[in-house]
Design an enzyme around this catalytic site. Structure first.
Site, PDB file in Angstrom:
ATOM      1  N   GLU A   1      -8.810 -13.739  -1.653  1.00 39.98           N
ATOM      2  CA  GLU A   1      -8.085 -14.069  -0.419  1.00 39.98           C
ATOM      3  C   GLU A   1      -8.799 -15.194   0.328  1.00 39.98           C
ATOM      4  O   GLU A   1     -10.018 -15.172   0.497  1.00 39.98           O
ATOM      5  CB  GLU A   1      -7.976 -12.851   0.488  1.00 39.98           C
ATOM      6  CG  GLU A   1      -7.234 -13.177   1.781  1.00 39.98           C
ATOM      7  CD  GLU A   1      -7.027 -11.971   2.673  1.00 39.98           C
ATOM      8  OE1 GLU A   1      -7.217 -12.113   3.896  1.00 39.98           O
ATOM      9  OE2 GLU A   1      -6.680 -10.888   2.151  1.00 39.98           O
TER      10      GLU A   1
ATOM     11  N   HIS B   1     -10.713 -14.097   3.533  1.00 38.34           N
ATOM     12  CA  HIS B   1     -11.935 -13.363   3.195  1.00 38.34           C
ATOM     13  C   HIS B   1     -13.043 -14.321   2.766  1.00 38.34           C
ATOM     14  O   HIS B   1     -14.225 -14.080   3.050  1.00 38.34           O
ATOM     15  CB  HIS B   1     -11.659 -12.353   2.085  1.00 38.34           C
ATOM     16  CG  HIS B   1     -10.750 -11.241   2.497  1.00 38.34           C
ATOM     17  ND1 HIS B   1     -10.340 -10.251   1.637  1.00 38.34           N
ATOM     18  CD2 HIS B   1     -10.161 -10.967   3.690  1.00 38.34           C
ATOM     19  CE1 HIS B   1      -9.541  -9.406   2.277  1.00 38.34           C
ATOM     20  NE2 HIS B   1      -9.421  -9.827   3.518  1.00 38.34           N
TER      21      HIS B   1
ATOM     22  N   ASP C   1      -5.402 -13.811   9.115  1.00 39.01           N
ATOM     23  CA  ASP C   1      -4.284 -13.727   8.155  1.00 39.01           C
ATOM     24  C   ASP C   1      -3.106 -14.617   8.542  1.00 39.01           C
ATOM     25  O   ASP C   1      -1.955 -14.170   8.578  1.00 39.01           O
ATOM     26  CB  ASP C   1      -3.811 -12.279   8.032  1.00 39.01           C
ATOM     27  CG  ASP C   1      -4.790 -11.405   7.278  1.00 39.01           C
ATOM     28  OD1 ASP C   1      -5.561 -11.945   6.474  1.00 39.01           O
ATOM     29  OD2 ASP C   1      -4.802 -10.182   7.505  1.00 39.01           O
TER      30      ASP C   1
ATOM     31  N   ASP D   1      -0.466 -12.477   1.935  1.00 40.56           N
ATOM     32  CA  ASP D   1      -1.123 -11.511   2.822  1.00 40.56           C
ATOM     33  C   ASP D   1      -1.275 -12.214   4.171  1.00 40.56           C
ATOM     34  O   ASP D   1      -2.375 -12.470   4.649  1.00 40.56           O
ATOM     35  CB  ASP D   1      -2.481 -11.117   2.236  1.00 40.56           C
ATOM     36  CG  ASP D   1      -3.140  -9.980   3.014  1.00 40.56           C
ATOM     37  OD1 ASP D   1      -2.496  -9.449   3.938  1.00 40.56           O
ATOM     38  OD2 ASP D   1      -4.290  -9.647   2.712  1.00 40.56           O
TER      39      ASP D   1
ATOM     40  N   ASP E   1       2.323   2.044   3.340  1.00 36.84           N
ATOM     41  CA  ASP E   1       3.291   1.101   3.904  1.00 36.84           C
ATOM     42  C   ASP E   1       4.712   1.589   3.703  1.00 36.84           C
ATOM     43  O   ASP E   1       5.577   1.381   4.558  1.00 36.84           O
ATOM     44  CB  ASP E   1       3.192  -0.274   3.219  1.00 36.84           C
ATOM     45  CG  ASP E   1       1.856  -0.944   3.395  1.00 36.84           C
ATOM     46  OD1 ASP E   1       1.194  -0.693   4.414  1.00 36.84           O
ATOM     47  OD2 ASP E   1       1.478  -1.739   2.507  1.00 36.84           O
TER      48      ASP E   1
ATOM     49  N   GLU F   1     -10.643  -6.719  -4.869  1.00 36.70           N
ATOM     50  CA  GLU F   1     -10.500  -7.761  -3.847  1.00 36.70           C
ATOM     51  C   GLU F   1     -11.755  -7.849  -2.976  1.00 36.70           C
ATOM     52  O   GLU F   1     -12.051  -6.926  -2.214  1.00 36.70           O
ATOM     53  CB  GLU F   1      -9.287  -7.482  -2.963  1.00 36.70           C
ATOM     54  CG  GLU F   1      -9.059  -8.532  -1.901  1.00 36.70           C
ATOM     55  CD  GLU F   1      -7.748  -8.356  -1.166  1.00 36.70           C
ATOM     56  OE1 GLU F   1      -7.668  -8.763   0.008  1.00 36.70           O
ATOM     57  OE2 GLU F   1      -6.799  -7.806  -1.759  1.00 36.70           O
TER      58      GLU F   1
ATOM     59  N   HIS G   1       0.862  -1.177   0.000  1.00 34.86           N
ATOM     60  CA  HIS G   1       0.000   0.000   0.000  1.00 34.86           C
ATOM     61  C   HIS G   1       0.904   1.235   0.000  1.00 34.86           C
ATOM     62  O   HIS G   1       2.038   1.186   0.482  1.00 34.86           O
ATOM     63  CB  HIS G   1      -0.857   0.081   1.259  1.00 34.86           C
ATOM     64  CG  HIS G   1      -1.756  -1.087   1.503  1.00 34.86           C
ATOM     65  ND1 HIS G   1      -1.303  -2.271   2.034  1.00 34.86           N
ATOM     66  CD2 HIS G   1      -3.100  -1.237   1.332  1.00 34.86           C
ATOM     67  CE1 HIS G   1      -2.318  -3.109   2.164  1.00 34.86           C
ATOM     68  NE2 HIS G   1      -3.424  -2.506   1.742  1.00 34.86           N
TER      69      HIS G   1
END
Length: 438
Positions: free
Chosen positions: A266, A269, A307, A337, A102, A230, A99
């Site tokens: 993901e 998710h 995660d 991730d 980040d 996403e 990101h």
């Protein structure tokens, strides 16, 4: 300065190795289904969980011990870049993701923030040239700052929408500069807590407007990377607009964006949405929308996005069945991730986490390839649906049947189903392949 002095470099040593800093399953040069394993898997390291995570949670302060502790501001950002490329090189992974927030700290204004980004992006570009590492995708963080408390593109405040658009503009310029192969949109706070204060249609319209603006600007600056959306059902808002693969595809279709986007799926998710990982991959694949994967896993005993590094071989195997049936991930990849647990605070734990995740997907891919080669499930499925290859079934598939014709066909028939789905037998076969494939 060396950031990970305890690690010389992670290499493949095979299943009998006792070296915790060696791969047991992942052999990047092993050819499977005509391609090296590294080309199938296209592993990537996530900047946020690996290099910025502190280990803090709602109940405790940071726990992570990192070589760049003690630095701040741009000095901290520069140290993290140095550490990140040392980590990528020693792990033997070609790709990374980040990101915008980040990699560089926010300033007092967007102008100042962008200047910080320019400094770090230039540094990253130099390291990419010297190491050969590549940017799988980048994205924008439009959820951490308090300005996004009510959303970004879906905020009720137009100034926040404008700020979000400007932030996306800068991130797309970074993607172009660094040669990103994809660009991700994740909803962040694009959702709602209660419909009592929400203009649902305006928020969805505005979310689509920002995505269309991004497509237009990408065309303007010549960015050729694949756009990815996403799905996530909840967190941080109660109801995210990109709830799952089906909802995300419907949204893109409704707003005329389906041809510009694919999905970044993901595992954790999928669990939060009440689906399996392979379900979300399959829904994406059959709609021509499977673009990339965030590789992790959740915990069925916990109701949030944990995660964890993937270790469930059933999940990685069935996921790779879908990826291989998709013809691979093309410009996408398997981005970890994933974060080490709060109690795994030493720098070497970052290697342990990635090694087990890479080995888990490598094992899954080997088994998936053999399942596909042997047509273990394909033959079962073909037999189960054989009635649609001739007679009335073929008429249904070809659009020749009508309600009247089907009534005439069944009006005097005694329709029974007495053929087993053989689910337990198939699970036993899956176990057999998991245990025996070399």
């Amino acid at each position: 300065m060396m950031y990970f002095p305890d690690v010389d470099g992670v290499v493949y040593e095979g299943k009998n190795s006792n070296n915790p800093l060696a791969f047991k399953e992942y052999n990047p040069n092993q050819v499977i289904l005509g391609k090296p394993m590294s080309d199938h898997l296209r592993f990537a390291v996530s900047y946020w969980h690996t290099f910025t995570l502190t280990g803090s949670d709602p109940f405790g302060l940071p726990t992570m011990l990192r070589p760049w502790d003690g630095y701040s501001g741009l000095d901290l950002a520069k140290k993290r870049v140095e550490g990140a490329f040392e980590f990528l090189t020693k792990l033997g992974v070609d790709y990374f993701c980040f990101h915008d927030r980040d990699i560089a700290p926010e300033g007092a204004t967007l102008r100042e923030t962008n200047k910080n980004l320019d400094v770090i992006v230039s540094m990253i570009q130099d390291y990419m040239k010297s190491t050969g590492k590549k940017l799988l995708w980048n994205t924008q963080n439009m959820f951490s700052n308090p300005r996004f408390v009510h959303g970004a593109a879906t905020s009720p405040y137009s100034d926040v929408f404008a700020y979000s658009a400007a932030q996306v503009k800068k991130s797309l310029e970074i993607a172009k500069e660094l040669g990103a192969e994809n660009y991700v949109f994740w909803g962040g706070r694009e959702g709602y807590e209660t419909l009592l204060n929400t203009d649902l249609k305006l928020e969805l319209d505005n979310m689509a407007r920002l995505l269309q603006m991004a497509c237009d600007y990408a065309d303007e600056i010549g960015f050729k990377g694949q756009f990815l959306l996403e799905p996530k059902p909840k967190e941080p808002t109660k109801h995210q607009y990109d709830f799952d693969a089906a909802a995300a595809i419907a949204f893109l279709q409704n707003y005329g964006l389906k041809d510009r986007f694919k999905l970044n799926i993901e595992a954790n998710h999928a669990m939060l949405a009440g689906h399996t990982f392979e379900h979300e991959l399959a829904v994406s694949r059959i709609n021509g929308m499977l673009g990339s994967v965030d590789a992790n896993q959740g915990d069925s005993l916990l109701g949030w996005d944990t995660d964890e590094f993937p270790t469930d071989l059933y999940s990685t195997t069935l996921a790779m069945v879908e990826v291989l049936k998709n013809g691979g991930l093309h410009s996408g990849g398997l981005n970890f991730d994933s974060k080490v647990r709060r109690g795994s605070m030493t720098p070497v734990d970052l290697f342990y986490g990635h090694i087990v995740g890479m080995d888990s997907f490598a094992r899954g891919m080997k088994v998936a390839a053999k399942l596909i080669e042997d047509k273990v499930f394909d033959d079962v499925v073909a037999t189960r649906y054989a009635s649609y290859q001739s007679g009335v079934g073929k008429d249904i598939v070809e659009g020749k049947a009508t309600l009247k014709s089907l009534e005439e066909y069944v009006i005097d028939k005694d329709v029974k189903v007495e053929t087993s789905g053989r689910q337990e037998l198939l699970l036993a076969k899956l176990n057999q392949y998991l245990l025996n494939v070399e």
